[in-house]
Structure formats: structure tokens, C-alpha cells
Design an enzyme around this catalytic site. Structure first.
Site, PDB file in Angstrom:
ATOM      1  N   HIS A   1      28.751 -38.839  -5.058  1.00 10.34           N
ATOM      2  CA  HIS A   1      27.550 -39.565  -4.639  1.00 10.34           C
ATOM      3  C   HIS A   1      26.672 -39.835  -5.848  1.00 10.34           C
ATOM      4  O   HIS A   1      26.660 -39.062  -6.800  1.00 10.34           O
ATOM      5  CB  HIS A   1      26.759 -38.769  -3.587  1.00 10.34           C
TER       6      HIS A   1
ATOM      7  N   HIS B   1      22.667 -40.517  -6.856  1.00  9.33           N
ATOM      8  CA  HIS B   1      21.282 -40.444  -6.404  1.00  9.33           C
ATOM      9  C   HIS B   1      20.518 -41.653  -6.931  1.00  9.33           C
ATOM     10  O   HIS B   1      20.671 -42.025  -8.093  1.00  9.33           O
ATOM     11  CB  HIS B   1      20.587 -39.198  -6.963  1.00  9.33           C
TER      12      HIS B   1
HETATM   13  P1  AMP Z   1      24.081 -32.841  -5.611  1.00  8.25           P
HETATM   14  O1  AMP Z   1      23.399 -31.663  -6.230  1.00  8.25           O
HETATM   15  O2  AMP Z   1      24.145 -34.018  -6.542  1.00  8.25           O
HETATM   16  O3  AMP Z   1      25.441 -32.462  -5.039  1.00  8.25           O
HETATM   17  O4  AMP Z   1      23.141 -33.312  -4.428  1.00  8.25           O
HETATM   18  C1  AMP Z   1      23.429 -33.192  -3.084  1.00  8.25           C
HETATM   19  C2  AMP Z   1      22.269 -33.771  -2.349  1.00  8.25           C
HETATM   20  O5  AMP Z   1      22.628 -33.895  -0.991  1.00  8.25           O
HETATM   21  C3  AMP Z   1      21.002 -32.899  -2.387  1.00  8.25           C
HETATM   22  O6  AMP Z   1      19.935 -33.667  -2.974  1.00  8.25           O
HETATM   23  C4  AMP Z   1      20.734 -32.577  -0.918  1.00  8.25           C
HETATM   24  O7  AMP Z   1      19.362 -32.571  -0.591  1.00  8.25           O
HETATM   25  C5  AMP Z   1      21.489 -33.688  -0.212  1.00  8.25           C
HETATM   26  N1  AMP Z   1      21.933 -33.381   1.142  1.00  8.25           N
HETATM   27  C6  AMP Z   1      22.602 -32.283   1.556  1.00  8.25           C
HETATM   28  N2  AMP Z   1      22.875 -32.360   2.869  1.00  8.25           N
HETATM   29  C7  AMP Z   1      22.377 -33.549   3.289  1.00  8.25           C
HETATM   30  C8  AMP Z   1      22.323 -34.222   4.560  1.00  8.25           C
HETATM   31  N3  AMP Z   1      22.872 -33.688   5.665  1.00  8.25           N
HETATM   32  N4  AMP Z   1      21.712 -35.420   4.613  1.00  8.25           N
HETATM   33  C9  AMP Z   1      21.154 -35.978   3.514  1.00  8.25           C
HETATM   34  N5  AMP Z   1      21.185 -35.409   2.299  1.00  8.25           N
HETATM   35  C10 AMP Z   1      21.772 -34.206   2.180  1.00  8.25           C
END
Ligand code: AMP
Ligand code: ZN
Length: 116
Positions: free
Chosen positions: A99, A101
Site C-alpha cells: 500500500h 500512503h
Molecule cells: P504501514 O505501517 O505502512 O503498514 O501502515 C498500515 C496502515 O494501515 C496504518 O496507517 C494503519 O492505521 C492502517 N490500517 C490498519 N487497519 C486498517 C483498516 N481496517 N482500515 C484502514 N486503515 C487501516
């Protein structure tokens, strides 16, 4: 991937606040925003992380960033935004489904990393 949160979001088994969807990509608001605008853009195909990508993923990665730019503009981020792809343990990746951001807001989002 049955135990992947983002695959479950793609399948509609976990709710999300979608901002964009097509056959290949989904974008939705981060559940724990780190900026006034915090959106995640994901491929619907399960790919664990950037370090699992190879040449065969190049078209998908290219499209991901082109879509991301269009989504950011559509969300009103005309003065810019930050794009982050956390990769693996050292990169601070929490969800192992690739993903990107999008972080933005009226004010600059701040320094990229705190120097130490
Ligand atoms: P990363 O550290 O790049 O893997 O970021 C994962 C992101 O996913 C974090 O910013 C979380 O807040 C977000 N996240 C986790 N679960 C969900 C969810 N169910 N819906 C939306 N965002 C999520
Ligand atoms: Zn997944």
C-alpha cells in the site's frame, strides 16, 4: 490471502471509507490518520510488500502511482502531499499487503524523518 486485513477490505468483509475503486485498485481513508488527509492506495491483488515485487509487477506499480496522483488531486491536495511506502520490518510496515500512503493537509506534513 485469508488472514490479510486489506484483502478483507477488498472483499468487503471489513468496512472501509472508500475514496476510489476500479478493477485493479482501491483507495480508502486510513483508520488512524497521521495527517488531516490520510489515504491508502492498494492493489486489489495481494502482494506482500515492495520487496516482493519484480519486473512482472512494474505495470501495476506504475499504475498505482498514476492513480495515486489522480486520487490526491481529486481529494483537493493541489498544493502537494507526501507519499510513503513502508517496506518490511525496518521500514515499519504493519500491514503486509502492499500500500502507498497519501498524507496531506492544509499545512506542510513536516520533516520526512527526524535526524538523529
Ligand atoms: P504501514 O505501517 O505502512 O503498514 O501502515 C498500515 C496502515 O494501515 C496504518 O496507517 C494503519 O492505521 C492502517 N490500517 C490498519 N487497519 C486498517 C483498516 N481496517 N482500515 C484502514 N486503515 C487501516
Ligand atoms: Zn492482502
Amino acid at each position: 490471502m485469508s488472514d490479510c486485513i486489506f484483502c478483507k477490505i477488498v472483499e468487503g468483509k471489513i468496512p472501509s471509507k472508500k475514496v476510489y475503486e476500479d478493477d485493479e485498485f482501491l483507495a480508502f481513508h486510513d483508520i488512524n490518520p497521521a495527517a488531516p488527509v490520510h489515504i491508502l492506495v492498494i492493489p486489489k491483488q495481494h502482494v506482500e510488500s515492495l520487496k516482493d515485487c519484480n519486473e512482472s509487477h512494474a505495470p501495476m506499480l506504475g499504475k498505482l502511482f498514476v492513480k495515486l496522483a489522480a486520487i490526491a488531486l481529486d481529494q483537493g491536495l493541489v498544493d502537494g502531499y507526501r507519499t510513503i511506502v513502508n517496506t518490511g520490518r525496518v521500514g515499519g510496515q504493519e500491514v503486509y499487503h502492499l500500500h502507498a500512503h497519501i498524507l496531506g493537509g492544509p499545512q506542510p506534513v513536516g520533516p520526512m524523518l527526524v535526524r538523529r
